[in-house]
Write a protein that holds these residues in place. Sequence first.
Motif, PDB file in Angstrom:
ATOM      1  N   HIS B  18       0.819  -1.211   0.000  1.00  0.00           N
ATOM      2  CA  HIS B  18       0.000   0.000   0.000  1.00  0.00           C
ATOM      3  C   HIS B  18       0.857   1.268   0.000  1.00  0.00           C
ATOM      4  CE1 HIS B  18      -4.123  -1.784   1.089  1.00  0.00           C
ATOM      5  NE2 HIS B  18      -3.345  -2.767   0.692  1.00  0.00           N
ATOM      6  N   GLY B  19       2.117   1.138  -0.410  1.00  0.00           N
ATOM      7  CA  GLY B  19       2.958   2.328  -0.556  1.00  0.00           C
ATOM      8  C   GLY B  19       2.685   2.996  -1.892  1.00  0.00           C
ATOM      9  N   LYS B  20       3.541   3.941  -2.250  1.00  0.00           N
ATOM     10  CA  LYS B  20       3.312   4.670  -3.497  1.00  0.00           C
ATOM     11  C   LYS B  20       3.545   3.797  -4.733  1.00  0.00           C
ATOM     12  CE  LYS B  20       4.363   9.255  -1.738  1.00  0.00           C
ATOM     13  NZ  LYS B  20       5.261  10.411  -1.755  1.00  0.00           N
ATOM     14  N   ALA B  21       4.555   2.943  -4.655  1.00  0.00           N
ATOM     15  CA  ALA B  21       4.928   2.199  -5.850  1.00  0.00           C
ATOM     16  C   ALA B  21       5.727   0.967  -5.453  1.00  0.00           C
ATOM     17  CB  ALA B  21       5.777   3.073  -6.772  1.00  0.00           C
ATOM     18  N   ILE B  22       5.814   0.031  -6.365  1.00  0.00           N
ATOM     19  CA  ILE B  22       6.755  -1.065  -6.255  1.00  0.00           C
ATOM     20  C   ILE B  22       7.608  -1.027  -7.520  1.00  0.00           C
ATOM     21  CG2 ILE B  22       5.289  -2.508  -4.794  1.00  0.00           C
ATOM     22  CD1 ILE B  22       4.564  -4.094  -7.320  1.00  0.00           C
ATOM     23  N   GLY B  23       8.728  -1.711  -7.475  1.00  0.00           N
ATOM     24  CA  GLY B  23       9.556  -1.675  -8.669  1.00  0.00           C
ATOM     25  C   GLY B  23      10.824  -2.474  -8.521  1.00  0.00           C
ATOM     26  N   VAL B  24      11.663  -2.355  -9.527  1.00  0.00           N
ATOM     27  CA  VAL B  24      12.868  -3.172  -9.584  1.00  0.00           C
ATOM     28  C   VAL B  24      13.947  -2.453 -10.383  1.00  0.00           C
ATOM     29  CG1 VAL B  24      12.047  -4.385 -11.664  1.00  0.00           C
ATOM     30  CG2 VAL B  24      13.736  -5.498 -10.179  1.00  0.00           C
ATOM     31  N   ILE B  25      15.183  -2.626  -9.972  1.00  0.00           N
ATOM     32  CA  ILE B  25      16.323  -2.245 -10.801  1.00  0.00           C
ATOM     33  C   ILE B  25      16.998  -3.533 -11.269  1.00  0.00           C
ATOM     34  CG2 ILE B  25      18.576  -1.125 -10.896  1.00  0.00           C
ATOM     35  CD1 ILE B  25      17.685   0.784  -8.726  1.00  0.00           C
ATOM     36  N   ILE B  26      17.219  -3.632 -12.561  1.00  0.00           N
ATOM     37  CA  ILE B  26      17.966  -4.762 -13.115  1.00  0.00           C
ATOM     38  C   ILE B  26      19.349  -4.244 -13.473  1.00  0.00           C
ATOM     39  CG2 ILE B  26      18.071  -6.494 -14.952  1.00  0.00           C
ATOM     40  CD1 ILE B  26      14.969  -5.795 -15.313  1.00  0.00           C
ATOM     41  N   ASP B  27      20.355  -4.773 -12.802  1.00  0.00           N
ATOM     42  CA  ASP B  27      21.736  -4.353 -13.077  1.00  0.00           C
ATOM     43  C   ASP B  27      22.473  -5.545 -13.669  1.00  0.00           C
ATOM     44  OD1 ASP B  27      24.044  -2.911 -13.171  1.00  0.00           O
ATOM     45  OD2 ASP B  27      24.474  -3.001 -11.032  1.00  0.00           O
ATOM     46  N   GLY B  28      22.965  -5.385 -14.877  1.00  0.00           N
ATOM     47  CA  GLY B  28      23.702  -6.479 -15.499  1.00  0.00           C
ATOM     48  C   GLY B  28      23.005  -7.084 -16.697  1.00  0.00           C
ATOM     49  N   CYS B  29      21.925  -6.452 -17.153  1.00  0.00           N
ATOM     50  CA  CYS B  29      21.291  -6.926 -18.382  1.00  0.00           C
ATOM     51  C   CYS B  29      22.239  -6.613 -19.540  1.00  0.00           C
ATOM     52  CB  CYS B  29      19.955  -6.226 -18.593  1.00  0.00           C
ATOM     53  SG  CYS B  29      19.104  -6.779 -20.091  1.00  0.00           S
ATOM     54  N   PRO B  30      22.528  -7.571 -20.392  1.00  0.00           N
ATOM     55  CA  PRO B  30      23.382  -7.279 -21.552  1.00  0.00           C
ATOM     56  C   PRO B  30      22.782  -6.148 -22.386  1.00  0.00           C
ATOM     57  CG  PRO B  30      22.995  -9.648 -21.355  1.00  0.00           C
ATOM     58  CD  PRO B  30      22.083  -8.980 -20.371  1.00  0.00           C
ATOM     59  N   SER B  31      23.628  -5.451 -23.083  1.00  0.00           N
ATOM     60  CA  SER B  31      23.155  -4.376 -23.958  1.00  0.00           C
ATOM     61  C   SER B  31      22.588  -4.958 -25.252  1.00  0.00           C
ATOM     62  CB  SER B  31      24.305  -3.429 -24.284  1.00  0.00           C
ATOM     63  OG  SER B  31      25.368  -4.139 -24.882  1.00  0.00           O
ATOM     64  N   GLY B  32      21.752  -4.160 -25.913  1.00  0.00           N
ATOM     65  CA  GLY B  32      21.257  -4.554 -27.218  1.00  0.00           C
ATOM     66  C   GLY B  32      20.015  -5.423 -27.200  1.00  0.00           C
ATOM     67  N   VAL B  33      19.429  -5.641 -26.026  1.00  0.00           N
ATOM     68  CA  VAL B  33      18.204  -6.444 -25.944  1.00  0.00           C
ATOM     69  C   VAL B  33      16.999  -5.553 -26.263  1.00  0.00           C
ATOM     70  CG1 VAL B  33      16.741  -7.850 -24.429  1.00  0.00           C
ATOM     71  CG2 VAL B  33      19.247  -7.909 -24.167  1.00  0.00           C
TER      72      VAL B  33
ATOM     73  N   ASP D 348      40.209 -10.046 -13.237  1.00  0.00           N
ATOM     74  CA  ASP D 348      38.828 -10.069 -12.766  1.00  0.00           C
ATOM     75  C   ASP D 348      37.915  -9.293 -13.715  1.00  0.00           C
ATOM     76  OD1 ASP D 348      36.967 -10.899 -10.807  1.00  0.00           O
ATOM     77  OD2 ASP D 348      36.977  -8.894  -9.945  1.00  0.00           O
ATOM     78  N   PHE D 349      38.334  -8.110 -14.096  1.00  0.00           N
ATOM     79  CA  PHE D 349      37.512  -7.308 -15.003  1.00  0.00           C
ATOM     80  C   PHE D 349      37.482  -7.884 -16.405  1.00  0.00           C
ATOM     81  CE2 PHE D 349      35.688  -3.692 -12.950  1.00  0.00           C
ATOM     82  CZ  PHE D 349      36.384  -3.582 -11.763  1.00  0.00           C
ATOM     83  N   TYR D 350      38.546  -8.541 -16.784  1.00  0.00           N
ATOM     84  CA  TYR D 350      38.545  -9.193 -18.088  1.00  0.00           C
ATOM     85  C   TYR D 350      37.471 -10.278 -18.132  1.00  0.00           C
ATOM     86  CZ  TYR D 350      39.938 -11.849 -22.142  1.00  0.00           C
ATOM     87  OH  TYR D 350      39.921 -12.500 -23.346  1.00  0.00           O
ATOM     88  N   LEU D 351      37.427 -11.096 -17.097  1.00  0.00           N
ATOM     89  CA  LEU D 351      36.422 -12.161 -17.049  1.00  0.00           C
ATOM     90  C   LEU D 351      35.016 -11.580 -16.936  1.00  0.00           C
ATOM     91  CD1 LEU D 351      38.303 -14.650 -14.691  1.00  0.00           C
ATOM     92  CD2 LEU D 351      38.015 -14.853 -17.170  1.00  0.00           C
ATOM     93  N   LEU D 352      34.877 -10.552 -16.123  1.00  0.00           N
ATOM     94  CA  LEU D 352      33.568  -9.929 -15.922  1.00  0.00           C
ATOM     95  C   LEU D 352      33.046  -9.348 -17.226  1.00  0.00           C
ATOM     96  CD1 LEU D 352      31.612  -9.337 -13.592  1.00  0.00           C
ATOM     97  CD2 LEU D 352      32.803  -7.188 -13.241  1.00  0.00           C
ATOM     98  N   ASN D 353      33.952  -8.820 -18.022  1.00  0.00           N
ATOM     99  CA  ASN D 353      33.557  -8.174 -19.272  1.00  0.00           C
ATOM    100  C   ASN D 353      33.033  -9.161 -20.310  1.00  0.00           C
ATOM    101  OD1 ASN D 353      33.380  -5.605 -20.605  1.00  0.00           O
ATOM    102  ND2 ASN D 353      34.978  -6.315 -21.997  1.00  0.00           N
ATOM    103  N   LYS D 354      33.322 -10.439 -20.105  1.00  0.00           N
ATOM    104  CA  LYS D 354      32.848 -11.438 -21.069  1.00  0.00           C
ATOM    105  C   LYS D 354      31.337 -11.530 -21.126  1.00  0.00           C
ATOM    106  CE  LYS D 354      36.625 -14.673 -21.487  1.00  0.00           C
ATOM    107  NZ  LYS D 354      36.972 -16.093 -21.393  1.00  0.00           N
ATOM    108  N   MET D 355      30.669 -11.092 -20.078  1.00  0.00           N
ATOM    109  CA  MET D 355      29.209 -11.167 -20.103  1.00  0.00           C
ATOM    110  C   MET D 355      28.604 -10.281 -21.171  1.00  0.00           C
ATOM    111  SD  MET D 355      27.969  -8.949 -16.826  1.00  0.00           S
ATOM    112  CE  MET D 355      26.538  -8.191 -17.629  1.00  0.00           C
ATOM    113  N   TYR D 356      29.391  -9.346 -21.725  1.00  0.00           N
ATOM    114  CA  TYR D 356      28.861  -8.476 -22.764  1.00  0.00           C
ATOM    115  C   TYR D 356      29.061  -9.063 -24.161  1.00  0.00           C
ATOM    116  CZ  TYR D 356      28.557  -5.180 -18.999  1.00  0.00           C
ATOM    117  OH  TYR D 356      28.248  -4.589 -17.816  1.00  0.00           O
ATOM    118  N   LEU D 357      29.826 -10.138 -24.234  1.00  0.00           N
ATOM    119  CA  LEU D 357      30.054 -10.782 -25.526  1.00  0.00           C
ATOM    120  C   LEU D 357      28.751 -11.320 -26.071  1.00  0.00           C
ATOM    121  CD1 LEU D 357      33.206 -12.919 -24.736  1.00  0.00           C
ATOM    122  CD2 LEU D 357      33.110 -10.751 -25.959  1.00  0.00           C
ATOM    123  N   THR D 358      28.611 -11.268 -27.398  1.00  0.00           N
ATOM    124  CA  THR D 358      27.404 -11.835 -28.007  1.00  0.00           C
ATOM    125  C   THR D 358      27.767 -13.079 -28.814  1.00  0.00           C
ATOM    126  OG1 THR D 358      27.704 -10.220 -29.765  1.00  0.00           O
ATOM    127  CG2 THR D 358      26.039  -9.748 -28.077  1.00  0.00           C
TER     128      THR D 358
END
Lengths: 358, 358, 358, 358
Positions: B18-33, D348-358
């Motif tokens: 019953h607050g103002k809003a609910i929501g989510v942050i997604i951190d780590g979604c690949p780019s280009g989706v 560590d960052f090299y491995l982490l960056n692989k998640m952006y590979l398509t």
Amino acid sequence: MSNSFGRIFKITTFGESHGKAIGVIIDGCPSGVNLDEAFIQSELDRRKPGQSKITTQRKELDTFEIQSGVFEGKSTGTPISIVIHNKDQKSKDYDHIKSAYRPSHADYTYQEKYGIRDYRGGGRSSARETAARVAAGAIAKLVLNKLNISCQAYVSAVGNIELKANYNALDLSKTESNIVRCPDEALAETMIAEIDAVRKQGDTIGGIVDCVIQGVPVGLGEPVFGKLHAELGAAMLGINAVKGFEYGSGFDGTKMKGSEHNDLFFTEAGEVKTKTNYSGGIQGGISNGEDIYFRVGFKPVATIMKSQESIDQKGDSTDVTGRGRHDPCVVPRAVPIVEAMAALVIVDFYLLNKMYLT
Amino acid sequence: MSNSFGRIFKITTFGESHGKAIGVIIDGCPSGVNLDEAFIQSELDRRKPGQSKITTQRKELDTFEIQSGVFEGKSTGTPISIVIHNKDQKSKDYDHIKSAYRPSHADYTYQEKYGIRDYRGGGRSSARETAARVAAGAIAKLVLNKLNISCQAYVSAVGNIELKANYNALDLSKTESNIVRCPDEALAETMIAEIDAVRKQGDTIGGIVDCVIQGVPVGLGEPVFGKLHAELGAAMLGINAVKGFEYGSGFDGTKMKGSEHNDLFFTEAGEVKTKTNYSGGIQGGISNGEDIYFRVGFKPVATIMKSQESIDQKGDSTDVTGRGRHDPCVVPRAVPIVEAMAALVIVDFYLLNKMYLT
Amino acid sequence: MSNSFGRIFKITTFGESHGKAIGVIIDGCPSGVNLDEAFIQSELDRRKPGQSKITTQRKELDTFEIQSGVFEGKSTGTPISIVIHNKDQKSKDYDHIKSAYRPSHADYTYQEKYGIRDYRGGGRSSARETAARVAAGAIAKLVLNKLNISCQAYVSAVGNIELKANYNALDLSKTESNIVRCPDEALAETMIAEIDAVRKQGDTIGGIVDCVIQGVPVGLGEPVFGKLHAELGAAMLGINAVKGFEYGSGFDGTKMKGSEHNDLFFTEAGEVKTKTNYSGGIQGGISNGEDIYFRVGFKPVATIMKSQESIDQKGDSTDVTGRGRHDPCVVPRAVPIVEAMAALVIVDFYLLNKMYLT
Amino acid sequence: MSNSFGRIFKITTFGESHGKAIGVIIDGCPSGVNLDEAFIQSELDRRKPGQSKITTQRKELDTFEIQSGVFEGKSTGTPISIVIHNKDQKSKDYDHIKSAYRPSHADYTYQEKYGIRDYRGGGRSSARETAARVAAGAIAKLVLNKLNISCQAYVSAVGNIELKANYNALDLSKTESNIVRCPDEALAETMIAEIDAVRKQGDTIGGIVDCVIQGVPVGLGEPVFGKLHAELGAAMLGINAVKGFEYGSGFDGTKMKGSEHNDLFFTEAGEVKTKTNYSGGIQGGISNGEDIYFRVGFKPVATIMKSQESIDQKGDSTDVTGRGRHDPCVVPRAVPIVEAMAALVIVDFYLLNKMYLT
């Protein structure tokens, strides 16, 4: 990745079945804990191989050495490193699976994931790794002892032989009185006979371990993704051979109505209690002070002394027959492992909950 | 703490019933989706309240807004923030529990843990929070679609009414053809009638949701504490009202012998397969390419329209009767939640597994 | 990945310079904290654009909304979501860099890393994101206030104009009395004149912000990789345009001898103190009760109103000239950002340290 | 807590100066890496005590044992445990500080934080722990070698004796040709003389280590809180005795104008480059393909062979005079530590960056 467990009381394990050693680093143990080595050894002894006729005959004393984090017998707050050297490897027993995949083992998935695998005794996928968890869990128990929290597990089923009674109708002090670790001594005999019969057939059998945690204060567990039962579940599902986890009413609870299942609150001597405990001591993911109890289902051991069809690394058909020394049923030795993982979860949430103290 | 889930594809949810809003942050979604908003909405619609006569009548359209992480319709690799504003709060319905504890709800444990609680609609402990997970899960599905991985859940039991057939004997395309989301349409009618009957009694009933994940490549999952099934288990046990989780042969597997349970490998058209799949597509915690399937048990909803004994914050006896709008059975709306959490786990492990690429 | 900061008091930020909104979720704030909205706004006002003639003229009021985690004005222990809607975007100002890379900005690296970028105002790489940190930091300060811990930053250099006096020879209450935020009012005038002169040249200039944290109890900080100064350093180096961090004696300390540098212990009124404080209040990574102080170096803003050689996305030569509204020097607005990040670190370690309580 | 470092290539160290052993678990090393033991030993040799007249005379060979994670000489993807047994402890040298606090050491803060401390050689706060990091860093370097990425550090200042030339005007192959590890051999002699003079006075002196990382691909580093330089900074500030970190133009850059400081892009043979590199190879927290370089400032060693005023655990005045074997200046031995931590961050960052590979 992911060889660590816990947020505050955090363990990282290492080691393979037939490597030089296995072990664990515990990072986040409070300082000032008496690291009772005799107790730690007694816990390892409950898990060690060769302890009875219904376990594997591999002979490992599982003696351990604490390498750090202790000063004059007490924890210092710095990482506690524990190492257990492997002694009785018989790696020749595994020559036949150097390039063949054992059915329902991790041989194939490790090979595909990593492009390399230590085939000897299953390498890292061996349940031998759980000795490190038991050592860490023993230290967790030492912390919980001071808080009057106990974790007690026992065997409640071997194949179709099931213990019907609930934990509070049992005398759990009898769990260690027999080699199968079932507190009902008559049923224990039946279970032992079943395991022995299965073993003679060169076969294996599954089973169930129940666990009850008592003395947990109200408030442990974190919404939304750190629910206490979700962490207990993850801990148990991370044990080798586990196929299922349920807490409180569990799957039986899915058949009940709300009016039957709800645990009514009342007060007794100023203490809040519930009349029933279908919640299993956890509501909204947070402990409510009642007993926490859950069940863990183990599949039959995959290594059997019978010939089975399989394939080798090239994909060609082959036959695999178990060799070496194996458990016909894991549940007797799983009891201390379940307790250890439970203790690790509870200690971790206990420490985490301190941030809410004022 | 612990309102985040995932290692690489990581979500953090917020919000109260019953607050103002609910929501989510997604951190780590690949780019280009391609962030297909119509698809995200369709997933939210499957979970939203008021969708049929057997769900709560709270009216929330659950329309959402993407506030960041998108550029010209595509994900940019930066955090995607999604907000859903609450519209149809009727907080007066909860005045009676301002100081009373509802049985088997999180009222008591939240009050004890935090010393304060938003009693309106259960606050943070409300399953309304799962809308945020479904939105995030929809984006996870959009990633999985490109990889030809599907997550399909369905209702397999309502109380004692059980679907006996295995998923591969069912036509899962029929799941959405009825309001209870059971692919067996005849049984679906029985389930609907049962829920309706229970609802008229002012009572509630539990149930089971099954889920199958298809198209997962070999190699997802991390030993020792990041086993794929352990993460799936933690994900499912983190859903409101869940009491149990089992995968593959599950608890039934505990009754089997190794010779029955082992999944024999063979090769077909150059592809490694297993003759049976008691392993549930996971061996040693790592996917083996077979279908992954599991079951999730839900307890009956705690809010019933009957008077129940309880206590208030002072510890005095009181009676609590459910008011407001509630689900008589959660499983129909739990189907998209189970799928969402499954998709989140699979995407996360897919991305994590990339570190092993050469 | 990595849009979160903190272990216990954990923030996750989202948003782009010209997107719909920026914001933050705070997970792990203790319950019962009065969320003083006027104070939070006053902190945002110290950072907001358009506040004086020496800052960017973009007009953002940076008004915020708390969407969750609060009940009757107090934190509930659940995630606090804060959103700030963008109002005064002038995205047309950025059309010229749609396919060109601005020198010493993140245009090129984002494009290469993600294959896509929101070029408008620099997107996620814009310092506009720090408003979310200041909002979270304001709540951290509200927690620290109750513990009598203060974090005070000020400008100690603009280009070559340097404040030679140490913090304890200054009246820090005067920091906010001038628009450059230097507590030496005469020097402040010189700094303002310098920034104004540079601005008129279409150029920019760097500077230094000093910060002192007072009232920190002994014991905050974790060996080995969570040293208090290492976390402060990471926090500061994560602020846009920062090139260096030093604490206590800093780089000057490298020229000293041990006999000069060592801080001798003594006791005063039962309290342990040190005669000097070259350690900067931190020994072995753990606070020793003395003042913690450090310096943060900021480079000149990369956007200048002059034509510069560069390349476009195809690799062809092009010229880039700054347009839009920009800061000629970041340090005046960086002062509240440095304080916010410092407060976030201290609160986090304060909560983390509770696990050692008995 | 916090004895772990890294997200994907994650290390956890353990051990005290005078305990049984020190060591490290590396979790997340890719499989298939040749674990060249001679190389690992050579790295440890560069850090080990007793290596020259200007280091401590404690005699530790720092021979190591790999206990897990290796099969037939290659990494398997499972945790690599490395142990180094302590041999030459002379704990009696520390009896005098059993209850006294050495100035500018961690004795007091550890005692206050934990209520207990292993006073022998500083226990966990000793720089002896860094041997574990060097071992892990050697494995990180083995991974980086395959990617043609190098990390090279060298001493650029001892007290007031400073190397003015930039790294690209030096012949870094000469770094190991002298015991102070300065590539300018003439200046090296002066530095050695200075350290020797200071040592004879019973005193100590600070210094600076520079490091350059070459061959890093574009795209490593994560916005907002995982900026590549912020992680490098945290890594360096976590090394014992470090007081400051700056990268690229560093604190000198604060005095520059934007028009001077901006690195102009151009294309050479299809490759994007910058004319200058004040950015230090990192823009917006992400590597841009240019050389990454930074400087690390070390304070003088706190242990001096002179009497200093201090207090004991009761708070009473006492005198402390250094005994035992100590370094008069840490920078010669810090060179391999800086390289190790840099290598760990980059892998560590090299491995982490692989998640952006398509």
